[in-house]
Design an enzyme around this catalytic site. Structure first.
Site, PDB file in Angstrom:
ATOM      1  N   ASN A 387      42.069  33.752  -6.729  1.00  0.00           N
ATOM      2  CA  ASN A 387      42.927  34.654  -5.968  1.00  0.00           C
ATOM      3  C   ASN A 387      44.155  33.947  -5.396  1.00  0.00           C
ATOM      4  OD1 ASN A 387      44.017  36.593  -4.225  1.00  0.00           O
ATOM      5  ND2 ASN A 387      42.023  37.422  -3.717  1.00  0.00           N
ATOM      6  N   ASP A 388      43.933  32.983  -4.551  1.00  0.00           N
ATOM      7  CA  ASP A 388      45.024  32.387  -3.788  1.00  0.00           C
ATOM      8  C   ASP A 388      45.974  31.561  -4.651  1.00  0.00           C
ATOM      9  OD1 ASP A 388      43.951  33.439  -1.364  1.00  0.00           O
ATOM     10  OD2 ASP A 388      42.461  31.837  -1.378  1.00  0.00           O
TER      11      ASP A 388
END
Length: 460
Positions: A387-388
């Site tokens: 995600n990040d």
């Protein structure tokens, strides 16, 4: 040849094995051998050290080796890859605790009338051992709690935290002076131990989950520095050398991780003291969900695919399924690459270990700087729980906490498949505008099941 000469030669052999083992650990194909070589070096060092010292009884030593060895072997075989980051944190913590206990035992076992007891250098090294060992132990326990989900991954900030940390630093200097000047007063010894443990606790609990990979690397370095200081305190050469190797390699890794996040080490360590960043933009849009069956048609026509693995792949244990899909895509005339971000997962090298376990060729793993310039050439980018490290907010939203962090620019590809259980924020707690891009499709569900569905489609 005297026994002292033999002992020194054995120490040189052990140090050489450590260095050679570190060299082998630099590549996945030789990492297992490097681990074994380093273990042999440690065995030689421990045996020779025990022969070199006047040990009253070996009974407790053998009991410790038996219990520790059996538990370590069982844990190494049973631990899941998703639990490796917190296990590494515990390793760091126990290393720090061992140094702390060694420093404590060194002072407790001294003869007050001996000349050694009056040497300031010895107590300065013991002081460093106690402080760094205590900080490493308590900080690693907090990191373990954050990584295992037993503590919130968010930075724990409260009024007075800055003042509390300043007090700790001032107290370390003051009590350290008193400890060295008055070593016969045990109260200073216990105050130093309590201070180190307390500082490690508050220093780590104020750092958010997104920075935990950096913290793990730094604590690993601390454990080495504590061991080296302990070696100076007790006059053990191999402990000094081993500690320096661990400390130096940990600092190098910490520097690499900080560069990958476009942040300085002080910025990470003082992240808990930073003023909250106001959110400059609200993310809005509609998430477009795709089924695995529809995703298959896109992949079947693709000529170039990039896989971006993350912690979600580790949770789903999907690395072997990814490797199988990789093979099917290549048989269909498609090239497959992997993009590895330095802080993907929750510890340094997490994704490399997972993919090596699935026999993914190392030459198909590329760093972020190698894939970003040619991102438009990829027909499909498959993001698996990462995600990040693919969050375009790092480039597009100045109000984002991760603004300025280098990320894998998956959003520039022709099509992006995001495999996640939900559209929630990642470990850093930052919303991801990639989910709302026109070229992004979300495939919700367990990553392993999703990839197996794609594999079945290729087989039909």
């Amino acid at each position: 040849m005297t026994i002292e000469t033999l002992i020194n030669l054995a120490y040189v052999l052990a140090a050489g094995l450590f260095i050679f083992g570190l060299k082998l650990l630099s590549h996945p194909s030789t990492a297992r051998k490097g681990n074994s070589v380093s273990a042999v070096g440690m065995f030689v060092a421990v045996v020779v050290t025990l022969l070199d010292q006047q040990i009253i009884s070996y009974h407790y030593i053998f009991i410790g080796i038996l219990i520790g060895g059996l538990y370590g072997a069982w844990k190494a075989r049973s631990v899941q890859m998703t639990q490796m980051p917190e296990m590494v944190s515990l390793f760091n913590g126990f290393g720090g605790a061992a140094s702390l206990l060694l420093g404590w035992a060194t002072v407790s076992g001294m003869d007050m009338s001996s000349s050694t007891y009056n040497q300031a250098f010895v107590f300065i090294t013991v002081l460093l051992t106690l402080l760094i060992g205590g900080i490493t132990f308590s900080g690693s326990i907090v990191a373990w709690g954050k990584l295992s989900g037993k503590l919130s991954s968010k930075a724990f900030i409260f009024t007075g935290l800055r003042e509390l940390s300043i007090f700790h630093l001032v107290a370390m200097v003051a009590l350290g002076y008193l400890f060295v000047a008055q070593p016969t007063n045990e109260i200073w010894l216990y105050c130093i131990i309590a201070l180190g443990l307390s500082f490690g606790l508050w220093a780590t609990i104020s750092i958010g989950g997104a920075d935990m990979p950096v913290v793990i690397a730094l604590l690993n370095s601390y454990s080495g520095i504590a061991a080296s200081a302990a070696g100076l305190a007790v006059g053990n050469t191999i402990l000094i050398v081993t500690g320096l190797l661990v400390g130096a390699s940990g600092l190098i890794l910490t520097n690499i991780m900080c560069k990958a996040m476009n942040r300085s080490l002080m910025n990470v360590l003082l992240s808990g003291f930073a003023k909250p960043i106001e959110q400059g933009e609200v993310i809005t849009g509609e998430i477009k969900v795709l089924s695995p069956q529809d995703a298959f048609y896109v992949l079947e026509a693709a000529q170039a695919v990039l896989v971006v693995p993350g912690y979600g792949m580790a949770v789903a244990q999907a690395q072997h399924a990814v490797r199988e899909l990789h093979t099917l895509l290549e048989e269909n005339g498609c090239t497959v690459d992997y993009a590895i971000h330095a802080v993907a997962g929750r510890m340094p090298g997490h994704m490399n270990v997972l993919l090596a376990e699935a026999d993914v060729p190392y030459d198909q793993l590329y760093e972020m700087d190698e894939v970003n310039p040619r991102m438009e050439n990829y027909d499909v980018v498959i993001v698996i729980g990462a995600n990040d490290v693919v969050n375009p907010a790092a480039k597009e939203m100045k109000g984002s906490p991760i603004y300025g962090m280098p990320v894998i620019e998956a959003y520039r590809a022709k099509t992006v498949f995001v495999l996640k259980r939900s559209a929630n924020a990642g470990f850093a707690g930052v919303d991801n505008p990639l989910f709302f891009k026109d070229n992004t499709r979300m495939i919700l569900g367990d990553a392993k099941e999703t990839i197996n569905s794609l594999i079945r489609e290729f087989g039909d």
